[in-house]
Motif scaffolding. Structure first.
Motif, PDB file in Angstrom:
ATOM      1  N   PRO A  71      46.005  38.604  39.130  1.00 26.42           N
ATOM      2  CA  PRO A  71      46.889  38.277  37.518  1.00 26.42           C
ATOM      3  C   PRO A  71      46.333  38.271  36.242  1.00 26.42           C
ATOM      4  O   PRO A  71      44.991  37.157  37.163  1.00 26.42           O
ATOM      5  CB  PRO A  71      47.114  36.271  38.229  1.00 26.42           C
ATOM      6  CG  PRO A  71      46.808  36.014  38.959  1.00 26.42           C
ATOM      7  CD  PRO A  71      46.474  37.367  39.957  1.00 26.42           C
ATOM      8  N   PRO A  72      46.855  38.269  35.475  1.00 23.05           N
ATOM      9  CA  PRO A  72      45.648  37.689  34.703  1.00 23.05           C
ATOM     10  C   PRO A  72      45.468  36.724  34.546  1.00 23.05           C
ATOM     11  O   PRO A  72      46.197  35.667  34.711  1.00 23.05           O
ATOM     12  CB  PRO A  72      46.232  38.049  32.812  1.00 23.05           C
ATOM     13  CG  PRO A  72      48.069  39.232  33.787  1.00 23.05           C
ATOM     14  CD  PRO A  72      47.968  39.284  34.913  1.00 23.05           C
ATOM     15  N   PRO A  73      44.166  36.025  33.425  1.00 18.69           N
ATOM     16  CA  PRO A  73      43.445  36.820  32.556  1.00 18.69           C
ATOM     17  C   PRO A  73      41.567  37.270  33.664  1.00 18.69           C
ATOM     18  O   PRO A  73      41.737  36.245  34.529  1.00 18.69           O
ATOM     19  CB  PRO A  73      42.675  35.299  31.723  1.00 18.69           C
ATOM     20  CG  PRO A  73      42.811  34.243  32.678  1.00 18.69           C
ATOM     21  CD  PRO A  73      44.104  34.501  32.773  1.00 18.69           C
ATOM     22  N   ILE A  74      41.920  38.299  33.704  1.00 19.80           N
ATOM     23  CA  ILE A  74      40.858  39.382  34.210  1.00 19.80           C
ATOM     24  C   ILE A  74      39.513  39.446  33.111  1.00 19.80           C
ATOM     25  O   ILE A  74      39.373  39.940  32.666  1.00 19.80           O
ATOM     26  CB  ILE A  74      41.312  40.704  34.584  1.00 19.80           C
ATOM     27  CG1 ILE A  74      43.047  40.753  35.558  1.00 19.80           C
ATOM     28  CG2 ILE A  74      40.104  41.578  35.289  1.00 19.80           C
ATOM     29  CD1 ILE A  74      43.795  41.347  36.214  1.00 19.80           C
ATOM     30  N   VAL A  75      38.856  38.818  34.021  1.00 20.95           N
ATOM     31  CA  VAL A  75      36.753  39.201  33.437  1.00 20.95           C
ATOM     32  C   VAL A  75      36.525  40.531  34.721  1.00 20.95           C
ATOM     33  O   VAL A  75      36.909  40.492  35.863  1.00 20.95           O
ATOM     34  CB  VAL A  75      35.553  38.215  34.400  1.00 20.95           C
ATOM     35  CG1 VAL A  75      34.696  38.592  34.128  1.00 20.95           C
ATOM     36  CG2 VAL A  75      36.105  36.921  33.743  1.00 20.95           C
ATOM     37  N   PRO A  76      36.651  41.701  34.243  1.00 22.52           N
ATOM     38  CA  PRO A  76      36.384  42.862  35.317  1.00 22.52           C
ATOM     39  C   PRO A  76      34.739  42.914  35.088  1.00 22.52           C
ATOM     40  O   PRO A  76      33.885  42.533  35.157  1.00 22.52           O
ATOM     41  CB  PRO A  76      36.901  44.103  33.690  1.00 22.52           C
ATOM     42  CG  PRO A  76      36.874  43.396  32.578  1.00 22.52           C
ATOM     43  CD  PRO A  76      36.904  41.959  32.862  1.00 22.52           C
ATOM     44  N   GLY A  77      34.906  44.623  36.084  1.00 18.96           N
ATOM     45  CA  GLY A  77      33.437  44.360  36.576  1.00 18.96           C
ATOM     46  C   GLY A  77      33.437  44.580  38.111  1.00 18.96           C
ATOM     47  O   GLY A  77      34.056  43.056  38.529  1.00 18.96           O
TER      48      GLY A  77
END
Ligand SMILES: NC(=O)c1ccc[n+]([C@@H]2O[C@H](COP(=O)([O-])OP(=O)(O)OC[C@H]3O[C@@H](n4cnc5c(N)ncnc54)[C@H](OP(=O)(O)O)[C@@H]3O)[C@@H](O)[C@H]2O)c1
Length: 322
Positions: A71-77
């Motif tokens: 679920p968001p919030p998402i830190v990408p990478g």
């Protein structure tokens, strides 16, 4: 519970975060009050020194994984190279201070971590990491895990072996540039052909291609020769299957699948990186970084825009972090 450490870990850290899905340029924000992720007993906390971008990062922000995402919030990478600053109780391979690299998401498309690598710290299972090759910079090491593991797994799945020939579609991309090198230098290919556009043919040769095909001027389908394996790193399996010998294999990593081509999704494994570390340390396999150079942490949006152009050469790396 995690064991104690010598490194001072701040409470609030810088990270790129999106709270809703959409165009990365609109939804991805740099914040300075993200929380350091907690580690579980089989994880280490890594102080991120460099991170690489993959097209999945941009697709994910756009909602490509929305039915199977954290679920968001998402830190990408996904990709990271950095220093271990804390270890979980069950961690055996690593200690505080080790320099490591890896793809932090074991199954690439299934619930990738909510807190990824575009942050000052990231938490990752030790089985997904390996010690950083000594000769590589953090930026070079960060460029490798997801694409190196994809290149290697794809070759293994085709049962590629010494003396076989291969055609690589997309030889200058993150995956393709490593498929060429692995096929030639690790698996013992007898002949490697690869495609790219006009300005990138010298790079194909330098990576080990015996035949560099300019896809803007000729169709590989018109070649008289056929190959034991075709590795499609572009998403053109309908065309790729015309390049394979009778009884050969066609593997694709993107786009629709036209049989007999098959597709797979990479599984992250530190053991593959460990197996390939000697080839990296002896410079038999070399990382390919985009000629634009690394992008500093505040320039992630520019880096994603370059990534989504479809024209990067090798990998786009975010360095330094922060
Ligand atoms: N299944 C999996 O597990 C998995 C894992 C990772 C990635 N992927 C997918 O694999 C694909 C490749 O990923 P990547 O990271 O290697 O991509 P990438 O680095 O972004 O690929 C860029 C390269 O593709 C080349 N290219 C574009 N169109 C081409 C064409 N028609 N013929 C030959 N080369 C072409 C470009 O060269 P020019 O500038 O010369 O056109 C450029 O150098 C993506 O679709 C990605 O989503 C799948």
């Amino acid at each position: 519970m995690a064991s104690s450490l010598d490194f001072t870990i701040p409470t609030n850290i810088k990270a790129w975060v999106y709270a809703e899905l959409g165009n990365p340029a609109d939804v991805l924000k740099l914040v300075s009050d993200a929380r350091v992720p907690e580690i579980t007993e089989d994880q280490v906390l890594v102080k991120v020194v460099a991170a690489a971008l993959n097209i999945i990062d941009a697709k994910r922000a756009r909602g490509f994984l929305k039915d199977n995402d954290s679920p968001p919030p998402i830190v990408p990478g996904y990709d990271v190279a950095g220093v271990v600053v804390k270890v979980g109780d069950q961690v055996k391979k690593f200690k505080v201070g080790d320099e490591v690299y890896g793809d932090i998401n074991e199954i690439s498309l299934v619930r990738p971590k909510q807190h990824g690598t575009l942050a000052e710290y990231t938490a990752v299972e030790e089985r997904l990491l390996a010690l950083k090759p000594r000769n590589l910079s953090f930026a070079e090491a960060a460029s490798l895990p997801l694409v190196l593991e994809t290149a290697y797994e794809g070759l293994e799945r085709t049962h590629f072996s010494t003396g076989k020939s291969i055609l690589v579609l997309g030889g200058t991309g993150g995956i393709g540039s490593l498929v060429i090198q692995l096929a030639k230098q690790v698996f013992g290919a007898s002949r490697v052909a690869a495609t790219a556009s006009t300005g990138k043919l010298d790079l194909l040769k330098s990576l080990g291609a015996d035949l560099a095909i300019d896809y803007t001027k000729e169709n590989f389908e018109d070649l008289p020769e056929k190959f034991d394996v075709v590795y499609d790193a572009v998403g053109q399996s309908e065309r790729a299957i015309t390049g394979v010998k009778e009884g050969g294999s066609v593997v694709t990593v993107g786009g629709p699948v036209t049989p007999p081509a098959f597709k797979f999704h990479v599984t992250s494994k530190g053991s593959i990186l460990e197996k390939l570390n000697p080839f990296l340390e002896s410079q038999i396999i070399k990382p390919v970084l985009d000629p634009k150079g690394t992008f500093p942490f505040p320039q992630v949006l520019e880096a994603i825009s370059h990534l989504e152009s479809g024209r990067p050469t090798g990998k786009i790396v975010i360095y330094p972090i922060p």
